[in-house]
Design a protein around this motif. Sequence first.
Motif, PDB file in Angstrom:
ATOM      1  N   CYS A   1     -15.252  22.493   2.288  1.00  0.00           N
ATOM      2  CA  CYS A   1     -15.448  22.894   0.888  1.00  0.00           C
ATOM      3  C   CYS A   1     -14.139  23.353   0.250  1.00  0.00           C
ATOM      4  N   THR A   2     -13.159  23.749   1.073  1.00  0.00           N
ATOM      5  CA  THR A   2     -11.863  24.166   0.530  1.00  0.00           C
ATOM      6  C   THR A   2     -10.903  22.983   0.390  1.00  0.00           C
ATOM      7  N   ALA A   3     -11.285  21.818   0.930  1.00  0.00           N
ATOM      8  CA  ALA A   3     -10.432  20.628   0.855  1.00  0.00           C
ATOM      9  C   ALA A   3     -10.740  19.839  -0.416  1.00  0.00           C
ATOM     10  N   GLN A   4      -9.816  18.980  -0.790  1.00  0.00           N
ATOM     11  CA  GLN A   4     -10.029  18.158  -1.976  1.00  0.00           C
ATOM     12  C   GLN A   4     -10.991  17.005  -1.696  1.00  0.00           C
ATOM     13  N   LYS A   5     -10.914  16.451  -0.488  1.00  0.00           N
ATOM     14  CA  LYS A   5     -11.740  15.321  -0.105  1.00  0.00           C
ATOM     15  C   LYS A   5     -12.310  15.547   1.291  1.00  0.00           C
ATOM     16  N   VAL A   6     -13.385  14.836   1.591  1.00  0.00           N
ATOM     17  CA  VAL A   6     -13.963  14.851   2.938  1.00  0.00           C
ATOM     18  C   VAL A   6     -13.360  13.687   3.719  1.00  0.00           C
ATOM     19  N   PRO A   7     -12.769  13.943   4.893  1.00  0.00           N
ATOM     20  CA  PRO A   7     -12.123  12.859   5.644  1.00  0.00           C
ATOM     21  C   PRO A   7     -13.120  11.776   6.062  1.00  0.00           C
ATOM     22  N   SER A   8     -12.575  10.608   6.369  1.00  0.00           N
ATOM     23  CA  SER A   8     -13.384   9.517   6.912  1.00  0.00           C
ATOM     24  C   SER A   8     -12.575   8.859   8.026  1.00  0.00           C
ATOM     25  N   LEU A   9     -13.100   7.802   8.591  1.00  0.00           N
ATOM     26  CA  LEU A   9     -12.400   7.051   9.633  1.00  0.00           C
ATOM     27  C   LEU A   9     -11.981   5.674   9.124  1.00  0.00           C
ATOM     28  N   THR A  10     -11.983   5.520   7.813  1.00  0.00           N
ATOM     29  CA  THR A  10     -11.593   4.251   7.193  1.00  0.00           C
ATOM     30  C   THR A  10     -10.115   4.279   6.830  1.00  0.00           C
ATOM     31  N   ILE A  11      -9.383   3.287   7.298  1.00  0.00           N
ATOM     32  CA  ILE A  11      -7.933   3.233   7.048  1.00  0.00           C
ATOM     33  C   ILE A  11      -7.672   2.974   5.569  1.00  0.00           C
ATOM     34  N   ALA A  12      -6.891   3.853   4.945  1.00  0.00           N
ATOM     35  CA  ALA A  12      -6.577   3.731   3.520  1.00  0.00           C
ATOM     36  C   ALA A  12      -5.186   3.157   3.292  1.00  0.00           C
ATOM     37  N   LYS A  13      -4.248   3.518   4.177  1.00  0.00           N
ATOM     38  CA  LYS A  13      -2.859   3.090   3.961  1.00  0.00           C
ATOM     39  C   LYS A  13      -2.084   3.190   5.264  1.00  0.00           C
ATOM     40  N   PHE A  14      -1.187   2.255   5.481  1.00  0.00           N
ATOM     41  CA  PHE A  14      -0.307   2.295   6.646  1.00  0.00           C
ATOM     42  C   PHE A  14       1.052   2.857   6.231  1.00  0.00           C
ATOM     43  N   ALA A  15       1.777   3.392   7.207  1.00  0.00           N
ATOM     44  CA  ALA A  15       3.121   3.909   6.938  1.00  0.00           C
ATOM     45  C   ALA A  15       4.025   2.768   6.482  1.00  0.00           C
ATOM     46  N   GLU A  16       4.879   3.067   5.535  1.00  0.00           N
ATOM     47  CA  GLU A  16       5.796   2.050   4.993  1.00  0.00           C
ATOM     48  C   GLU A  16       7.233   2.538   5.028  1.00  0.00           C
ATOM     49  N   THR A  17       8.139   1.588   4.988  1.00  0.00           N
ATOM     50  CA  THR A  17       9.561   1.913   4.933  1.00  0.00           C
ATOM     51  C   THR A  17      10.275   0.859   4.093  1.00  0.00           C
ATOM     52  N   THR A  18      11.545   1.045   3.839  1.00  0.00           N
ATOM     53  CA  THR A  18      12.338   0.089   3.059  1.00  0.00           C
ATOM     54  C   THR A  18      13.376  -0.563   3.961  1.00  0.00           C
ATOM     55  N   ASN A  19      13.397  -1.877   3.967  1.00  0.00           N
ATOM     56  CA  ASN A  19      14.362  -2.588   4.821  1.00  0.00           C
ATOM     57  C   ASN A  19      15.731  -2.672   4.154  1.00  0.00           C
ATOM     58  N   SER A  20      16.669  -3.334   4.830  1.00  0.00           N
ATOM     59  CA  SER A  20      18.049  -3.408   4.341  1.00  0.00           C
ATOM     60  C   SER A  20      18.167  -4.160   3.023  1.00  0.00           C
ATOM     61  N   ALA A  21      17.157  -5.026   2.760  1.00  0.00           N
ATOM     62  CA  ALA A  21      17.180  -5.795   1.503  1.00  0.00           C
ATOM     63  C   ALA A  21      16.533  -5.031   0.355  1.00  0.00           C
ATOM     64  N   GLY A  22      16.050  -3.825   0.654  1.00  0.00           N
ATOM     65  CA  GLY A  22      15.425  -3.015  -0.386  1.00  0.00           C
ATOM     66  C   GLY A  22      13.963  -3.319  -0.595  1.00  0.00           C
ATOM     67  N   ASN A  23      13.367  -4.114   0.292  1.00  0.00           N
ATOM     68  CA  ASN A  23      11.949  -4.441   0.189  1.00  0.00           C
ATOM     69  C   ASN A  23      11.100  -3.445   0.978  1.00  0.00           C
ATOM     70  N   THR A  24       9.904  -3.153   0.482  1.00  0.00           N
ATOM     71  CA  THR A  24       8.973  -2.275   1.174  1.00  0.00           C
ATOM     72  C   THR A  24       8.236  -3.051   2.258  1.00  0.00           C
ATOM     73  N   VAL A  25       8.352  -2.573   3.494  1.00  0.00           N
ATOM     74  CA  VAL A  25       7.693  -3.240   4.631  1.00  0.00           C
ATOM     75  C   VAL A  25       6.930  -2.205   5.431  1.00  0.00           C
ATOM     76  N   THR A  26       6.069  -2.675   6.304  1.00  0.00           N
ATOM     77  CA  THR A  26       5.270  -1.757   7.102  1.00  0.00           C
ATOM     78  C   THR A  26       6.128  -1.026   8.130  1.00  0.00           C
ATOM     79  N   ALA A  27       5.804   0.234   8.337  1.00  0.00           N
ATOM     80  CA  ALA A  27       6.445   1.025   9.392  1.00  0.00           C
ATOM     81  C   ALA A  27       5.412   1.368  10.452  1.00  0.00           C
TER      82      ALA A  27
END
Length: 355
Positions: free
Chosen positions: A115-141
């Motif tokens: 009740c003190t949290a903004q949302k109730v957690p789930s087990l559904t994947i919402a987003k994977f970690a990302e990073t920026t490669n040498s070309a400046g493109n966003t890729v998965t981390a």
Amino acid sequence: MQHIITILIAILIFGLIIGIHEFGHFIVAKLNHIQVNQFAIGMGPKLIHFQKGETEYSLRLFPIGGFCAMEGEDQSSDNPNAFEKKAVWRRMTVVLAGAFMNLVLGFLLIAILLCTAQKVPSLTIAKFAETTNSAGNTVTASESERSGLQIGDKIVAIDGSHIFSTTDLIYKLQTTDTDTYDITVKRDGSRVTIENVTFHNDNTGGLLDFSVEGKSKNPVNVITYAAKDTVATAKLIWMSLIELVSGKYSLQDLSGPVGTVSVIEQAASTGENLLERVQSVMNLTIFITVNVGVFNLLPIPGLDGSRFVFLLIEAIRRKPISKNREAMVHFIGMAALFLLMILVTVQDIGRFFKN
């Protein structure tokens, strides 16, 4: 001053957990018209005590236990309201009520935290970690994304073990001695198993390389997740006990009341503000109360689980076991548990002075 506050918090936590456990025995005994002679929180000398009706209520010096003494529980009695005079199934409910109330307390505290949290957690994947490669493109981390997991996958099981909540998920990833996992997910309405999944966040070097969806905070979602997380915490404790018996952990990995106070001090100082520190202490309280509930259900002499086994044997053979024999078994069990507590406490004190 910090140590005094920690001790007061510890006493409050121990008192709450012990009190709710003994209250479970007490209220179910009363509902079954069983005479309760004494209701005590704590052990040792009485600090406060008073008599109301047939029951003496007391608060005792050492907050490391308690008891609900019922007429005819450990010795024969002609009182029609004695414990031994009631039907076996009624006595079973009284014996199990203490552990049940500890689990209920855990459930309620989880619900409060949600009740003190903004949302109730789930087990559904919402987003994977990302990073920026040498070309400046966003890729998965995220190594798990590269292994085949997808956004929208709901994690159902890991290596065949059902996952109830994020507590379950994190424990499974952190304690399994393997680099790859077989992950069962629910994808587009079907169950799919992805083999040899590896978890690694290229940004942090940790295992958690994805975030999960948050559900809207409503009574149904809060109650459902709190129930699942209570089961997950109980499962975590059960697995830890199995690993202790199997030799993965040793006596040196155990902590008693003194060690628990040190952990409470750490929890009370974890967080950037008062709310986060309170949440940290509540999380620890959840773990302790569920631990007490699960441990008391074990068929170890002296614990509620052992008393339930004796009642189960009585129900099967339609004849109670001799009270003297049962009392001797419980006495030996309690003596062994007290010896273990002394050894663990001495070990905790040694750690305290060493630190």
